[in-house]
Scaffold this motif. Structure first.
Motif, short mmCIF file in Angstrom:
data_model
loop_
_atom_site.label_atom_id
_atom_site.label_comp_id
_atom_site.label_asym_id
_atom_site.label_seq_id
_atom_site.Cartn_x
_atom_site.Cartn_y
_atom_site.Cartn_z
N ALA A 1 68.72 22.23 83.74
CA ALA A 1 69.01 21.79 82.15
C ALA A 1 69.55 22.66 81.68
N PHE A 2 70.24 23.25 80.37
CA PHE A 2 70.95 23.96 79.14
C PHE A 2 70.29 23.18 78.22
N ALA A 3 69.38 23.41 77.85
CA ALA A 3 68.67 22.76 76.01
C ALA A 3 67.86 24.17 75.57
N PRO B 1 67.01 28.27 74.55
CA PRO B 1 68.19 29.42 75.00
C PRO B 1 67.71 30.38 76.22
N GLU B 2 65.83 29.57 76.52
CA GLU B 2 65.61 30.55 76.99
C GLU B 2 65.78 29.64 78.94
N HIS B 3 66.51 29.49 79.04
CA HIS B 3 66.98 28.26 80.00
C HIS B 3 68.25 29.76 80.35
N ALA B 4 68.90 30.25 80.35
CA ALA B 4 69.59 30.67 80.12
C ALA B 4 69.35 31.79 81.56
N SER B 5 68.08 32.08 81.88
CA SER B 5 67.13 32.66 82.35
C SER B 5 67.60 31.77 84.34
N ARG B 6 68.35 30.48 84.64
CA ARG B 6 68.25 30.03 85.39
C ARG B 6 69.85 29.75 85.92
N HIS B 7 70.88 29.87 84.68
CA HIS B 7 72.00 30.10 84.78
C HIS B 7 72.79 31.42 84.96
N CYS B 8 74.61 31.20 85.53
CA CYS B 8 75.21 32.53 85.43
C CYS B 8 76.67 32.71 84.41
N LEU B 9 76.94 33.48 83.71
CA LEU B 9 77.40 33.69 82.97
C LEU B 9 78.61 34.16 82.55
N LEU B 10 79.58 33.49 82.70
CA LEU B 10 81.02 33.94 83.55
C LEU B 10 81.84 34.05 81.68
N ASP B 11 82.57 35.68 82.01
CA ASP B 11 83.30 36.04 81.34
C ASP B 11 83.92 37.22 81.07
N ILE B 12 84.96 37.28 80.29
CA ILE B 12 86.13 38.37 80.60
C ILE B 12 86.15 40.15 81.26
N ASP B 13 84.99 40.29 80.86
CA ASP B 13 84.72 41.66 81.44
C ASP B 13 83.26 42.28 80.87
N PRO B 14 82.56 43.29 80.88
CA PRO B 14 81.04 42.95 80.50
C PRO B 14 80.81 43.73 79.02
N THR B 15 81.77 43.27 78.27
CA THR B 15 81.90 43.65 76.86
C THR B 15 81.19 41.85 76.38
N MET B 16 81.51 41.42 77.47
CA MET B 16 80.98 39.95 76.81
C MET B 16 81.74 39.20 75.55
N PRO B 17 83.30 39.54 75.15
CA PRO B 17 84.61 39.19 74.52
C PRO B 17 83.96 37.94 73.86
N LEU B 18 84.09 36.90 74.79
CA LEU B 18 83.79 36.03 74.12
C LEU B 18 82.25 35.09 73.93
N PHE B 19 81.89 35.04 74.46
CA PHE B 19 80.14 35.09 74.80
C PHE B 19 79.37 35.47 73.29
N ARG B 20 79.92 36.73 72.36
CA ARG B 20 79.79 37.69 71.60
C ARG B 20 79.89 36.32 70.33
N TYR B 21 80.89 35.36 70.86
CA TYR B 21 80.86 34.30 68.95
C TYR B 21 80.06 33.77 69.25
N LEU B 22 78.72 33.44 70.58
CA LEU B 22 77.53 32.57 70.11
C LEU B 22 76.44 34.07 70.18
N ALA B 23 76.83 34.56 70.42
CA ALA B 23 75.20 35.72 70.73
C ALA B 23 75.04 36.66 69.58
N ASP B 24 76.58 37.02 68.64
CA ASP B 24 76.00 38.35 67.55
C ASP B 24 75.59 36.63 66.04
N GLN B 25 76.23 35.61 66.46
CA GLN B 25 75.28 34.47 65.73
C GLN B 25 74.16 34.35 65.80
N ALA B 26 73.59 34.18 67.01
CA ALA B 26 72.03 33.95 67.44
C ALA B 26 71.19 35.21 67.50
#
Length: 297
Positions: A180-182, A184-209
């Motif tokens: 499950a991913f219900a 934020p702490e459930h991230a520890s069970r998952h792999c994040l996919l992104d463009i490169d180590p700067t995480m340009p896509l995930f930052r659209y969520l992370a910067d707001q959170a």
């Protein structure tokens, strides 16, 4: 025989090009109801349906396929007719436009024919690359303009705003049945996919959170391309933030699920960027106007 109106032919061509009546209606600046009436009028003149429509798809009938090339020829001739009375044709211009692969293939390439008919003096060449590469080539003048949502700070660049870009945090149902991913702490069970180590896509969520530190992922994988991220997410190999236009069909069809749906994601805009010292700013404004007329696919 009563001749079809050019407006009705333009509506038919837009529907045949997009195979989506709502998208086509926006492209010709009509309400869905008014657009549907235009299509019905030309079908009444033909005496047969031009489209087969179901709740899942739109496709041309044999009569529609037969009409399409003639309709496009007629519209092009009408433009030539008007242009011939407006004075000498503009001087030919060649531009090289840089963009990301996914956006170029889904949105810009399908417009090239219409752009050529609308602006026959313009030959538009394409270059596909990553955001950093595109901006570098714009600086060194190996491309003339760039369509991107990437940020930049150089005062030597100018831009025309095209379309808003929204994002979604997604995973496949197959993956969520395993883990499950219900929260934020459930991230520890998952792999994040992104463009490169700067995480340009995930930052659209992370910067707001509150920052990427709020999500302690088990693993990260950088794959360099949005299309590659999408393929891996669909295969259940990880979670990712992706542009909504890339995953809208999969979300509607249940192939992907939104994660943390109440969490806000930042928004961005696609822009047509060019060098401020380029004397063709009026041409870029016209090109942007044409690009804005077609929704992001």
């Amino acid at each position: 025989m009563l001749l079809p109106s050019l407006e009705n032919l333009a509506c038919f061509e837009a529907a045949a090009r997009t195979l989506n009546f709502r998208t086509a209606a926006r492209a010709v600046a009509l309400s869905p109801a008014a657009f549907g009436q235009r299509i019905r009028q030309i079908e009444e003149q033909v005496g047969a349906p031009l489209f087969e429509r179901t709740t899942r798809r739109v496709q041309l009938t044999p009569r529609g396929l037969a009409l399409l090339p003639r309709a496009r020829q007629c519209l092009a001739l009408a433009e030539d007719c008007l242009r011939s009375a407006m004075g000498p044709a503009p001087a030919p211009v060649e531009l090289t436009l840089g963009t990301r692969f996914e956006l170029g293939m889904s949105w810009i390439v399908p417009q090239l024919g219409a752009l050529t008919r609308r602006r026959p003096e313009l030959t538009l060449h394409l270059y596909f690359g990553a955001s950093d590469d595109l901006l570098k080539r714009l600086y060194d003048r190996s491309v003339d303009c760039v369509v991107t949502s990437a940020r930049w700070s150089a005062t030597t660049l100018a831009a025309e705003t095209l379309h808003e870009e929204r994002y979604a945090f997604v995973a496949s149902p197959k993956l969520l049945r395993r883990e499950a991913f219900a929260r934020p702490e459930h991230a520890s069970r998952h792999c994040l996919l992104d463009i490169d180590p700067t995480m340009p896509l995930f930052r659209y969520l992370a910067d707001q959170a509150g920052g990427a530190g709020c999500f302690a992922f088990a693993r990260h994988r950088w794959v360099g391309l949005g299309a590659a991220i999408k393929a891996l997410v669909l295969a259940g190999e990880g979670v990712a933030v992706l542009p909504r236009h890339m995953v809208a069909a999969e979300l509607r069809g249940g192939k992907l699920k939104r994660l943390l749906p109440s969490a806000p994601l930042a928004r961005d805009h696609f822009r047509l960027i060019y060098r401020r010292d380029d004397p063709r700013s009026s041409l870029y404004a016209k090109l942007a106007e044409s690009l804005r007329a077609v929704p992001i696919q």
